[in-house]
Design an enzyme around this catalytic site. Structure first.
Site, short mmCIF file in Angstrom:
data_model
loop_
_atom_site.label_atom_id
_atom_site.label_comp_id
_atom_site.label_asym_id
_atom_site.label_seq_id
_atom_site.Cartn_x
_atom_site.Cartn_y
_atom_site.Cartn_z
N HIS A 121 0.86 -1.19 0.00
CA HIS A 121 0.00 0.00 0.00
C HIS A 121 0.90 1.24 0.00
CE1 HIS A 121 -2.75 2.96 1.85
NE2 HIS A 121 -3.75 2.19 1.45
N ASP A 198 2.99 -4.53 8.17
CA ASP A 198 1.78 -3.74 7.97
C ASP A 198 0.60 -4.69 8.18
OD1 ASP A 198 -0.49 -2.56 6.99
OD2 ASP A 198 0.43 -1.78 5.16
N GLN A 201 -4.59 -5.07 7.02
CA GLN A 201 -5.60 -6.00 6.50
C GLN A 201 -5.56 -7.36 7.20
OE1 GLN A 201 -7.94 -5.03 4.60
NE2 GLN A 201 -7.15 -3.16 3.70
N LYS A 224 -10.59 -0.43 10.57
CA LYS A 224 -10.80 -1.61 9.72
C LYS A 224 -11.19 -2.83 10.55
CE LYS A 224 -7.34 -0.18 6.32
NZ LYS A 224 -8.06 0.34 5.16
N CYS A 364 -4.78 2.49 -3.65
CA CYS A 364 -3.54 2.99 -3.03
C CYS A 364 -2.39 2.02 -3.23
CB CYS A 364 -3.73 3.28 -1.55
SG CYS A 364 -4.92 4.56 -1.24
N1 7TS Z 1 -1.85 -0.69 4.67
C1 7TS Z 1 -2.75 -1.47 4.05
C2 7TS Z 1 -2.40 -2.86 3.68
C3 7TS Z 1 -4.03 -0.96 3.79
O1 7TS Z 1 -4.92 -1.73 3.18
C4 7TS Z 1 -4.35 0.37 4.18
C5 7TS Z 1 -5.68 0.99 3.86
C6 7TS Z 1 -3.37 1.11 4.84
C7 7TS Z 1 -2.13 0.55 5.06
C8 7TS Z 1 -3.62 2.49 5.34
O2 7TS Z 1 -4.47 2.47 6.43
P1 7TS Z 1 -5.00 3.81 7.10
O3 7TS Z 1 -6.01 3.35 8.09
O4 7TS Z 1 -3.82 4.47 7.73
O5 7TS Z 1 -5.58 4.63 6.00
N2 7TS Z 1 -6.33 0.41 2.78
C9 7TS Z 1 -7.41 0.89 2.13
C10 7TS Z 1 -8.02 0.20 1.07
O6 7TS Z 1 -7.65 -0.89 0.67
N3 7TS Z 1 -9.06 0.93 0.61
O7 7TS Z 1 -9.16 2.03 1.35
C11 7TS Z 1 -8.14 2.03 2.28
#
Ligand code: 7TS
Length: 409
Positions: A121, A198, A201, A224, A364
């Site tokens: 990501h 990371d 997910q 999430k 992303c």
């Molecule tokens: N890493 C992964 C693997 C992600 O899927 C996401 C967000 C992030 C980091 C960033 O997370 P945040 O909470 O700091 O924004 N992924 C997604 C997605 O797949 N669609 O919208 C956000």
């Protein structure tokens, strides 16, 4: 808890969108929130709200207990050794940026390497690009196999004694693959590098034990995993966090402030400058209670079944391309796809008219999109509240989409 009880916990699911019952298939972007979390946040604001770690008054003590109680829930959830290793942040993005700006900026020099993969990501790419630029370190990529998985031979070939940081997602938000982060951590350590995971997910969907993985840092987001937006976690091994400098300076994180220099509070508070995200942490604590009540193993099994069912049903739609491994054993609960030459935004628009929420775009992960040779894709992602009926409706919607754009077939 059976699926009916689980769904009753999520009031948002019980509504019509565009005249059709909502089918929410975008939990990888953000999950819905159960009553337990909504009520915990409301109760916090109705009965407890006060600033933490400051006053001696009763509400201040209650708010501090609620905030620190949530930290203990997170510690248990990931099996960290101590709450000193659990830092509250805004989310995965802030957590990874903290490691890059603090640990990496101080420890990297020219000739050192940072190793990531092609499937990351943006929030696990750009912080490393920035720190590589600042320190002169080199950013290297572990290549992907044809089906989008990572081979440990490739990890061994990419990670060298010059590698100081290896940072890999545990579950891909596009390919759905589950990466062998425990084995990758071992290779990182054999080469003297630290391992960043990371977990954006993975933490919502499977049991994570940081001691078993032996990762040095783990980042994940509350929103999430049934928690509120604006709260996340950075786990770090104590001996590393102790040597790291804070990246935000101000209230809450100091011990003594002199005119020209200051000292920091002990862990974890030295990384939590300013009034923290108290209600968010309380909500995350309630989300963890909820996930534990349902059981992470049950959630993983449920999603695994849904993914296998979806792979089978979606493959029957003419013109369907599914990205990532087709073997359900290698996947978590999300499916990224394209429908012939129909633009994914058009797919998502037709599905939305049917009350079905899927995501379309680059998710992303632009380097991965280029690797897939797709400018964009559509994605259906599942969570504990989804059912086979949701997938049936998705497949019906996809057939409709195909009919609607029949001229491109
Ligand atoms: N890493 C992964 C693997 C992600 O899927 C996401 C967000 C992030 C980091 C960033 O997370 P945040 O909470 O700091 O924004 N992924 C997604 C997605 O797949 N669609 O919208 C956000």
């Amino acid at each position: 808890m059976n699926i009916v009880d689980i769904r009753q916990q999520f009031p948002i699911l019980d509504q019509e969108v565009n005249g059709k019952p909502l089918v929410y298939l975008d939990s990888s972007a953000t999950s819905q929130k159960p009553l337990k979390v909504i009520e915990a946040v409301e109760k916090y604001y109705r009965e407890i709200n006060s600033n933490v770690h400051r006053g001696v008054h009763t509400l201040g003590t209650r708010a501090t207990d609620a905030y620190e109680g949530a930290r203990e829930k997170v510690r248990k959830f990931i099996n960290a050794k101590s709450t000193q290793e659990v830092i509250f942040t805004r989310g995965t993005t802030t957590s990874i940026n903290t490691v890059a700006a603090s640990y990496a900026a101080a420890n990297l020099k020219e000739g050192d390497e940072i190793v990531i993969t092609y499937m990351e990501h943006h929030s696990n790419i750009i912080p490393w690009q920035q720190v590589a630029r600042r320190t002169g370190a080199q950013l290297k990529y572990i290549p992907l196999q044809e089906d989008g998985t990572i081979s440990l031979e490739d990890v061994r070939a990419t990670v060298t004694p010059n590698t100081k940081i290896v940072s890999v997602m545990q579950v891909s938000n596009v390919l759905g693959v589950i990466n062998p982060v425990k084995e990758i951590a071992q290779i990182a350590h054999e080469n003297g590098a630290v391992m960043v995971v990371d977990g954006a997910q993975s933490a919502p969907h499977m049991k994570i034990d940081v001691q078993d993985l032996d990762c040095d840092f783990l980042a994940f987001s509350g929103h999430k995993m049934c928690g509120p937006t604006g709260i996340g976690v950075l786990y770090g091994k104590k001996h590393l966090l102790e040597k790291m400098e804070p990246i935000e300076f101000g209230g809450e994180m100091i011990d003594f402030v002199q005119l020209y220099e200051s000292t920091w509070k002990e862990l974890p508070w030295k990384f939590e400058g300013g009034t923290p995200i108290i209600a968010g942490a309380v909500g995350l604590g309630a989300a963890i209670d909820f996930l534990n009540e349902v059981g992470l193993d049950n959630i993983a099994e449920h999603e695994h079944k849904l993914a296998a069912y979806a792979l089978e049903k979606m493959s029957t739609v003419e013109g369907m391309t599914i990205y990532g491994p087709l073997d359900p054993a290698k996947r978590a609960g999300l499916i990224t796809f394209n429908l012939a030459d129909v633009h994914p935004h058009d797919v998502a628009t037709v599905l939305d008219a049917e009350g079905i929420a899927v995501r379309a775009g680059h998710h992303c992960a632009q380097p991965l999109m280029r690797w897939l040779k797709a400018s964009a894709t559509a994605r259906a992602s599942f969570y504990l509240y989804n059912t086979e009926e949701d997938i049936d409706k998705l497949v019906e919607g996809l057939v409709k989409t195909k009919e609607y754009f029949s001229d491109v077939f």
